[in-house]
Design a protein around this motif. Structure first.
Motif, PDB file in Angstrom:
ATOM      1  N   GLU A   1      30.534  15.794  74.602  1.00  0.00           N
ATOM      2  CA  GLU A   1      31.957  16.058  74.471  1.00  0.00           C
ATOM      3  C   GLU A   1      32.243  17.086  73.383  1.00  0.00           C
ATOM      4  O   GLU A   1      31.483  17.239  72.428  1.00  0.00           O
ATOM      5  N   ILE A   2      33.383  17.745  73.541  1.00  0.00           N
ATOM      6  CA  ILE A   2      33.826  18.640  72.501  1.00  0.00           C
ATOM      7  C   ILE A   2      34.189  17.829  71.256  1.00  0.00           C
ATOM      8  O   ILE A   2      34.622  16.684  71.337  1.00  0.00           O
ATOM      9  N   GLY A   3      33.955  18.410  70.080  1.00  0.00           N
ATOM     10  CA  GLY A   3      34.325  17.741  68.843  1.00  0.00           C
ATOM     11  C   GLY A   3      33.237  16.886  68.237  1.00  0.00           C
ATOM     12  O   GLY A   3      33.515  16.090  67.335  1.00  0.00           O
ATOM     13  N   LEU A   4      31.991  17.040  68.690  1.00  0.00           N
ATOM     14  CA  LEU A   4      30.903  16.227  68.156  1.00  0.00           C
ATOM     15  C   LEU A   4      29.991  17.031  67.227  1.00  0.00           C
ATOM     16  O   LEU A   4      29.902  16.737  66.033  1.00  0.00           O
ATOM     17  N   ILE A   5      29.298  18.030  67.760  1.00  0.00           N
ATOM     18  CA  ILE A   5      28.232  18.705  67.018  1.00  0.00           C
ATOM     19  C   ILE A   5      28.374  20.220  67.137  1.00  0.00           C
ATOM     20  O   ILE A   5      28.636  20.745  68.220  1.00  0.00           O
ATOM     21  N   SER A   6      28.180  20.916  66.018  1.00  0.00           N
ATOM     22  CA  SER A   6      28.078  22.372  66.015  1.00  0.00           C
ATOM     23  C   SER A   6      26.754  22.783  65.378  1.00  0.00           C
ATOM     24  O   SER A   6      26.332  22.195  64.378  1.00  0.00           O
ATOM     25  N   VAL A   7      26.116  23.798  65.949  1.00  0.00           N
ATOM     26  CA  VAL A   7      24.857  24.323  65.426  1.00  0.00           C
ATOM     27  C   VAL A   7      25.060  25.785  65.045  1.00  0.00           C
ATOM     28  O   VAL A   7      25.439  26.606  65.887  1.00  0.00           O
ATOM     29  N   ASP A   8      24.823  26.111  63.774  1.00  0.00           N
ATOM     30  CA  ASP A   8      24.968  27.483  63.271  1.00  0.00           C
ATOM     31  C   ASP A   8      26.349  28.052  63.583  1.00  0.00           C
ATOM     32  O   ASP A   8      26.510  29.242  63.811  1.00  0.00           O
ATOM     33  N   ARG A   9      27.336  27.195  63.600  1.00  0.00           N
ATOM     34  CA  ARG A   9      28.716  27.605  63.884  1.00  0.00           C
ATOM     35  C   ARG A   9      29.620  26.769  62.990  1.00  0.00           C
ATOM     36  O   ARG A   9      29.491  25.544  62.954  1.00  0.00           O
ATOM     37  N   TRP A  10      30.562  27.441  62.290  1.00  0.00           N
ATOM     38  CA  TRP A  10      31.215  26.784  61.161  1.00  0.00           C
ATOM     39  C   TRP A  10      32.721  26.688  61.278  1.00  0.00           C
ATOM     40  O   TRP A  10      33.407  26.421  60.302  1.00  0.00           O
ATOM     41  N   THR A  11      33.230  26.874  62.488  1.00  0.00           N
ATOM     42  CA  THR A  11      34.662  26.710  62.699  1.00  0.00           C
ATOM     43  C   THR A  11      35.000  25.228  62.758  1.00  0.00           C
ATOM     44  O   THR A  11      34.141  24.372  62.920  1.00  0.00           O
ATOM     45  N   GLN A  12      36.290  24.945  62.652  1.00  0.00           N
ATOM     46  CA  GLN A  12      36.735  23.555  62.597  1.00  0.00           C
ATOM     47  C   GLN A  12      36.629  22.894  63.960  1.00  0.00           C
ATOM     48  O   GLN A  12      36.676  23.552  64.987  1.00  0.00           O
TER      49      GLN A  12
END
Length: 439
Positions: free
Chosen positions: A2-13
């Motif tokens: 789902e959206i809103g769980l994990i970001s990799v090498d990406r730092w937006t909110q």
């Protein structure tokens, strides 16, 4: 996922947790000293270097991923509000100090994000990584492999870094009366510099900030900021240029060495804007330095193999910290993913990994077309256009409890990115999210 769980090498909110594969600037765009959007997971060495690169960063947000160990993270499903567990393992990417791959598994399936990596077939570190990865996968299938496809083209065939390092030593040794300038980044190629220092028994000059990084990495006696102690200097890549080398040669005989898998593209000294050494062919043409001062290729002796001389003062050596085509192929054969997404989404002659490797996937993906884009001009100079992946996703509903024998189909997303120049100053971030195809 789902959206809103994990970001990799990406730092937006918008994510609950964030992962950093390594500290090269194209992977930290948006990360600042005041960043505070969530927990930040990285390797132990990256965590040690982070405060130096980002003074004032809230260190309470850092979470260390020990290499080759599973870590369980508890998240909240934005749609259901229920707790969900995600397991992640960090694996040595053998790219630069602290660089890791990330293997994720959970209800959504199994995802492998390589970040930037170089797994040479002769490398003991890479062999250890392969063993770890196979053991970690067990009966799981990698549903999507997010791949470092920087050199995903058969035109790129590099020697091992050990061989390339010796080529550089040979160049230095064959110029005993010259000062030596080596172009490097703010992090990476430490093993190359250590090899030069050890074999030639010399110190190496680095700029003050780089010396601090060397000390943080545990190298205290090899590097110096005193130019009188050595004739070999490692300088920032951005300061490495024909003009700099020509200026230095008015004072002392000096040669420059650029260790990189990227082809060197330079202009004619005549100012006619002709480029010599094209994107895909410059590595493999053999020419001699001509009297008309054009930037052509010269292989100085038979022992230097793939070394090129693009200018009378500049050698280019294919010392690459990214896997070449053959190594990428071997990696995909090892992983056998269901599908592949390249991290670098386009270049002047972009090749989608599935174009060459679709038949190697467990899902036997069809081959795709080769997408070529022309060079563009920027400030009167021709540069390579590169686009990067900004969003990657996988449908949660189709991926629940997927195992190796499962035949579940995946919802694969497209790519979208921004243009950068030929030195790969790219934002190659990835956000693992459920999203619409961005084209």
């Amino acid at each position: 996922m789902e959206i809103g769980l994990i970001s990799v090498d990406r730092w937006t909110q918008g994510s609950q947790v964030y992962f950093l594969t390594h500290l090269h600037s194209d992977h930290t765009q948006g990360l600042t000293s005041t960043w505070s959007r969530g927990l930040l997971f990285c390797s132990r060495l990256t965590a040690k270097l982070l405060p130096f690169k980002f003074p004032g960063l809230n260190l309470s947000l850092l979470r260390v991923l020990e290499i080759d160990s599973w870590h369980s993270i508890s998240l909240i499903s934005p749609s259901s509000g229920e707790k969900m567990a995600v397991e992640v393992m960090a694996i040595d990417a053998h790219h630069c100090p602290g660089a890791i791959m990330l293997l994720f598994r959970g209800e959504f399936g199994c995802l492998l994000y390589t970040g930037d990596f170089r797994w040479e077939t002769s490398s003991e570190r890479a062999k250890a990584g392969r063993t770890t990865l196979i053991k970690a996968l067990k009966d799981d299938v990698v549903d999507i492999l997010y791949l470092d496809n920087t050199f995903c083209n058969p035109s790129f065939a590099f020697p091992s870094r050990q061989v390339a390092a010796q080529q550089i030593v040979d160049i230095i040794a064959s110029h005993p009366n010259h000062d030596i300038i080596i172009g490097i980044d703010t992090l990476g190629k430490e093993e190359l510099l250590l090899h030069i220092s050890h074999v030639l028994n010399i110190k190496i000059w680095v700029w003050p900030e780089r010396l601090q990084t060397m000390h943080l990495l545990g190298f205290h006696d090899i590097f110096t900021t005193n130019t009188s102690l050595t004739r070999v200097r490692a300088v920032p890549r951005y300061s490495f240029s024909i003009e700099t080398l020509e200026g230095l040669n008015t004072m002392r005989p000096t040669i420059g060495i650029m260790p990189s898998g990227l082809p060197w593209v330079v202009k004619s000294h005549k100012g006619d804007d002709n480029l010599f050494g094209s994107f895909l062919t410059s590595r493999y043409k053999r020419r001699k330095w001509s009297a008309n001062d054009r930037a052509e290729i010269d292989k100085p002796n038979d022992n230097l193999g793939s070394v090129e001389r693009f200018h009378k003062y500049i050698y280019s050596v294919p010392y690459s910290e990214h896997s070449c085509f053959m190594e990428i192929e071997e990696f995909i054969k090892l992983v056998q993913p269901t599908n592949i997404k390249g991290i670098v989404s386009s270049s002047s002659c972009y090749v989608e990994p599935l174009y060459y490797f679709g038949q190697l996937c467990a899902g036997n993906q069809p081959s795709l077309r080769l997408h070529c884009k022309p060079e563009r001009k920027l400030g009167g100079k021709r540069v390579v256009t590169v686009q990067t992946k900004s969003n990657i996703g996988i449908s949660n509903s189709t991926m629940a409890n997927r195992r190796r024998k499962s035949s579940a189909k995946l919802d694969f997303l497209g790519v979208h990115g921004s243009k950068v120049n030929a030195l790969r100053r790219v934002q190659r971030g990835a956000k693992i999210a459920q999203s619409e195809c961005s084209g």
